[in-house]
Motif scaffolding. Structure first.
Motif, PDB file in Angstrom:
ATOM      1  N   GLY A   9       0.784  -1.231   0.000  1.00 24.21           N
ATOM      2  CA  GLY A   9       0.000   0.000   0.000  1.00 24.21           C
ATOM      3  C   GLY A   9       0.812   1.274   0.000  1.00 24.21           C
ATOM      4  N   GLU A  10       2.121   1.168   0.170  1.00 25.70           N
ATOM      5  CA  GLU A  10       2.962   2.366   0.173  1.00 25.70           C
ATOM      6  C   GLU A  10       3.245   2.813  -1.261  1.00 25.70           C
ATOM      7  N   HIS A  11       3.662   4.067  -1.400  1.00 25.17           N
ATOM      8  CA  HIS A  11       3.912   4.627  -2.724  1.00 25.17           C
ATOM      9  C   HIS A  11       5.063   3.928  -3.435  1.00 25.17           C
ATOM     10  N   THR A  12       5.062   4.035  -4.757  1.00 26.17           N
ATOM     11  CA  THR A  12       6.060   3.388  -5.589  1.00 26.17           C
ATOM     12  C   THR A  12       7.396   4.143  -5.540  1.00 26.17           C
ATOM     13  N   THR A  13       8.350   3.682  -6.325  1.00 23.70           N
ATOM     14  CA  THR A  13       9.724   4.223  -6.294  1.00 23.70           C
ATOM     15  C   THR A  13       9.852   5.481  -7.150  1.00 23.70           C
ATOM     16  N   SER A  14       8.905   6.373  -7.064  1.00 22.09           N
ATOM     17  CA  SER A  14       8.891   7.546  -7.936  1.00 22.09           C
ATOM     18  C   SER A  14       9.630   8.721  -7.310  1.00 22.09           C
ATOM     19  N   TYR A  15      10.028   9.638  -8.174  1.00 21.97           N
ATOM     20  CA  TYR A  15      10.564  10.910  -7.698  1.00 21.97           C
ATOM     21  C   TYR A  15       9.516  11.639  -6.870  1.00 21.97           C
ATOM     22  N   TYR A  16       8.267  11.523  -7.269  1.00 20.34           N
ATOM     23  CA  TYR A  16       7.208  12.232  -6.551  1.00 20.34           C
ATOM     24  C   TYR A  16       7.082  11.740  -5.114  1.00 20.34           C
ATOM     25  N   SER A 261      -0.095   0.609 -18.836  1.00 23.14           N
ATOM     26  CA  SER A 261       0.972   1.222 -18.037  1.00 23.14           C
ATOM     27  C   SER A 261       1.823   2.144 -18.903  1.00 23.14           C
ATOM     28  N   THR A 262       2.309   3.192 -18.287  1.00 27.25           N
ATOM     29  CA  THR A 262       3.265   4.090 -18.917  1.00 27.25           C
ATOM     30  C   THR A 262       4.386   4.328 -17.913  1.00 27.25           C
ATOM     31  N   GLN A 263       5.560   4.688 -18.407  1.00 25.97           N
ATOM     32  CA  GLN A 263       6.747   4.726 -17.558  1.00 25.97           C
ATOM     33  C   GLN A 263       7.348   6.120 -17.498  1.00 25.97           C
ATOM     34  N   MET A 264       8.040   6.381 -16.387  1.00 28.64           N
ATOM     35  CA  MET A 264       8.730   7.655 -16.207  1.00 28.64           C
ATOM     36  C   MET A 264      10.056   7.437 -15.505  1.00 28.64           C
ATOM     37  N   MET A 265      10.958   8.406 -15.675  1.00 30.74           N
ATOM     38  CA  MET A 265      12.195   8.412 -14.903  1.00 30.74           C
ATOM     39  C   MET A 265      12.590   9.851 -14.620  1.00 30.74           C
ATOM     40  N   ALA A 266      13.407  10.017 -13.608  1.00 20.70           N
ATOM     41  CA  ALA A 266      13.888  11.337 -13.194  1.00 20.70           C
ATOM     42  C   ALA A 266      15.405  11.314 -13.153  1.00 20.70           C
ATOM     43  N   THR A 267      16.018  12.289 -13.811  1.00 23.00           N
ATOM     44  CA  THR A 267      17.474  12.402 -13.754  1.00 23.00           C
ATOM     45  C   THR A 267      17.906  12.921 -12.387  1.00 23.00           C
ATOM     46  N   GLU A 268      19.198  12.900 -12.170  1.00 25.69           N
ATOM     47  CA  GLU A 268      19.758  13.632 -11.044  1.00 25.69           C
ATOM     48  C   GLU A 268      19.511  15.119 -11.267  1.00 25.69           C
ATOM     49  N   PRO A 269      19.618  15.971 -10.242  1.00 25.97           N
ATOM     50  CA  PRO A 269      19.492  17.419 -10.461  1.00 25.97           C
ATOM     51  C   PRO A 269      20.533  17.902 -11.468  1.00 25.97           C
ATOM     52  N   LEU A 270      20.087  18.667 -12.452  1.00 29.16           N
ATOM     53  CA  LEU A 270      20.961  19.102 -13.540  1.00 29.16           C
ATOM     54  C   LEU A 270      21.583  20.469 -13.292  1.00 29.16           C
ATOM     55  N   ASN A 336      25.652  11.274 -20.204  1.00 21.32           N
ATOM     56  CA  ASN A 336      26.345  10.816 -18.992  1.00 21.32           C
ATOM     57  C   ASN A 336      25.579  11.131 -17.709  1.00 21.32           C
ATOM     58  N   VAL A 337      24.315  11.521 -17.851  1.00 21.33           N
ATOM     59  CA  VAL A 337      23.531  11.917 -16.677  1.00 21.33           C
ATOM     60  C   VAL A 337      23.054  10.674 -15.930  1.00 21.33           C
ATOM     61  N   LYS A 338      23.041  10.767 -14.613  1.00 24.19           N
ATOM     62  CA  LYS A 338      22.578   9.668 -13.766  1.00 24.19           C
ATOM     63  C   LYS A 338      21.052   9.709 -13.636  1.00 24.19           C
ATOM     64  N   ILE A 339      20.427   8.548 -13.629  1.00 17.37           N
ATOM     65  CA  ILE A 339      18.983   8.430 -13.403  1.00 17.37           C
ATOM     66  C   ILE A 339      18.767   8.044 -11.945  1.00 17.37           C
ATOM     67  N   ASP A 340      18.057   8.902 -11.217  1.00 16.65           N
ATOM     68  CA  ASP A 340      17.850   8.664  -9.771  1.00 16.65           C
ATOM     69  C   ASP A 340      16.590   7.863  -9.466  1.00 16.65           C
ATOM     70  N   HIS A 341      15.571   7.991 -10.304  1.00 12.95           N
ATOM     71  CA  HIS A 341      14.295   7.320 -10.037  1.00 12.95           C
ATOM     72  C   HIS A 341      13.694   6.821 -11.342  1.00 12.95           C
ATOM     73  N   ALA A 342      13.033   5.679 -11.293  1.00 16.98           N
ATOM     74  CA  ALA A 342      12.280   5.160 -12.435  1.00 16.98           C
ATOM     75  C   ALA A 342      11.052   4.432 -11.905  1.00 16.98           C
ATOM     76  N   TRP A 343       9.925   4.612 -12.570  1.00 19.95           N
ATOM     77  CA  TRP A 343       8.686   4.009 -12.067  1.00 19.95           C
ATOM     78  C   TRP A 343       7.682   3.831 -13.200  1.00 19.95           C
ATOM     79  N   SER A 344       6.625   3.111 -12.880  1.00 23.54           N
ATOM     80  CA  SER A 344       5.581   2.808 -13.844  1.00 23.54           C
ATOM     81  C   SER A 344       4.227   2.995 -13.168  1.00 23.54           C
TER      82      SER A 344
END
Length: 433
Positions: A9-16, A261-270, A336-344
């Motif tokens: 029931g907890e939230h997914t691995t999203s940036y949000y 389903s659709t997918q998203m990811m968040a980079t590190e702060p740019l 070369n940017v790092k991806i910090d979060h990815a979720w669906s």
């Protein structure tokens, strides 16, 4: 506790979820409760309906199987994109000019509701203005010009075309030949919007139960009954807003939509310099292909990049790998940017691409099937549901009367049917036709 669709029931691995405003854990439902109106599902549809009704003075109870905004409302692209999945021209062709005029009169309403909520209840959700549609081919530009002209025919003049030079001033990518900006579009932190609406609802006397998956509903009783593992709610009116996550709890609704389903990811702060190089005016962006990319900047200057679809609602094995190649096509400098979060996450697709609203029995209402345009549509439908429950059925009856169609082949074949259709449209995108 077991949550059939939501793990624990907890939230997914999203940036949000990682950047969400503090939120209390509401109690789970136990015992027997009476309420005027029970709303099932604490995403945007349920929150909008419940908040509108409690503002009208009703006693409202909101029940959620996981946490507030656990589903699409807390995972989506955060983009205020005006309109439905089905265009006004399609609606006019299928249902007639009067229906198209009716729909045109409300396609901007959801964005206005969001802005009003943010202002009235001081919701901290990083709300920004501007939505850009990106064109990869001259054919896309012609399609966008046709959409602008179509909306203008219905009295909406909020869109302007962007040639290649103007487009680079909005979206600094070599991939696009131009685009169109909707000045009444925008973007925000979607989970924080949901959490803020929940706080607003409770501040007016509304009751929320979290972590309470619904096991069954009785829509035929004089007073509808909702049952969970530990309790039940008896209500004068029931509103079902489970959308893509309602499952088989209400069998009559299951065949109406398909989870996608659709997918998203968040980079590190740019950093602010690179972030503004990518999207100079901090608008949100989506291209106009059938299988589209959508992206924007977060408040802390990450690129939030989404796209792709999986029919049936399954998660791909490697979200980063799936999205990475598309992101690099748009912005090669991010190699070369790092991806910090990815979720669906899942949205509910209707066969007609038009959202559905209706009634089961005398006192149970539902709304679902926004088909990827739920951020604005759900807020509008919540208001329309509240109007109907309050006695004004004008707008509800118009939507409820629209015909809906099950997916060909029923539940068994709806996924392969839709996959084949998506292959066809993806081929058209590649060929530029």
């Amino acid at each position: 506790m077991s949550h059939p669709y939501a793990g624990n029931g907890e939230h997914t691995t999203s940036y949000y979820a990682a950047s969400a405003n503090p939120a209390p854990l509401r109690p789970s439902l136990s015992g027997i409760h009476e309420t005027d109106i029970c709303v099932v599902g604490a995403g945007y549809s349920g929150l909008s309906t419940a908040l509108h009704l409690v503002e009208k003075g009703y006693t409202v109870t909101l029940i959620e199987g996981a946490r507030i905004g656990w589903g699409a409302s807390g995972r989506n692209g955060g983009q205020i994109v005006n309109g439905l999945n089905a265009g006004l021209d399609t609606i006019e062709r299928r249902y007639g000019h009067d229906t198209a005029t009716f729909v045109a009169g409300l396609v901007l309403e959801g964005g206005h509701i969001i802005r009003e909520r943010v202002k009235t209840y001081n919701i901290q959700c990083d709300l920004k203005e501007g939505n850009v549609f990106a064109a990869l081919t001259p054919k896309h530009m012609k399609d966008l010009e046709a959409k602008r002209d179509l909306w203008a025919r219905f009295g909406m003049t909020n869109m302007d075309m962007l040639d290649a030079e103007k487009m680079r001033g909005q979206v600094n990518s070599p991939l696009y030949v131009g685009g169109m900006i909707d000045h009444l579009g925008g973007h925000m932190h979607p989970l924080n919007l949901a959490l803020g609406e929940a706080d607003a609802f409770e501040s007016l006397g509304g009751t929320i139960f979290e972590m309470s998956p619904v096991l069954s509903v009785d829509t035929e009783a004089a007073r509808p009954v909702v049952k969970t593992a530990q309790g039940e709610i008896n209500a004068r009116v029931l509103v079902l807003c489970g959308n893509a996550y309602l499952g088989n709890v209400v069998p009559t609704l299951t065949s109406r939509v398909m989870p996608v389903s659709t997918q998203m990811m968040a980079t590190e702060p740019l950093g602010p310099r690179l972030a503004r190089e990518l999207i100079p005016n901090d608008v949100c962006v989506e291209d106009v292909r059938y299988i589209l990319d959508y992206f924007r900047l977060s408040a802390d200057n990450r690129l939030l990049f989404g796209g792709g679809t999986v029919y049936g609602g399954a998660d791909p094995k490697d979200i980063k790998a799936k999205l990475w190649k598309n992101m690099i096509k748009v912005y090669p400098q991010l190699g070369n940017v790092k991806i910090d979060h990815a979720w669906s996450g899942n949205f509910a697709l209707s066969f007609s691409r038009v959202p559905q609203m209706g009634r089961i029995g005398a006192n149970t209402y539902f709304a679902h099937g926004y088909s990827g345009h739920g951020v604005t549509g759900s807020h509008t439908f919540g208001r329309i549901l509240s109007e109907a429950i309050n006695g004004d059925l004008t707008r509800f009856d118009t939507f409820a009367a629209l015909p809906w169609y099950p997916f060909p082949g029923g539940r068994t074949l709806r996924v392969p049917y839709s996959v084949i259709g998506s292959w066809w449209y993806e081929l058209r995108d590649r060929l530029g036709v």
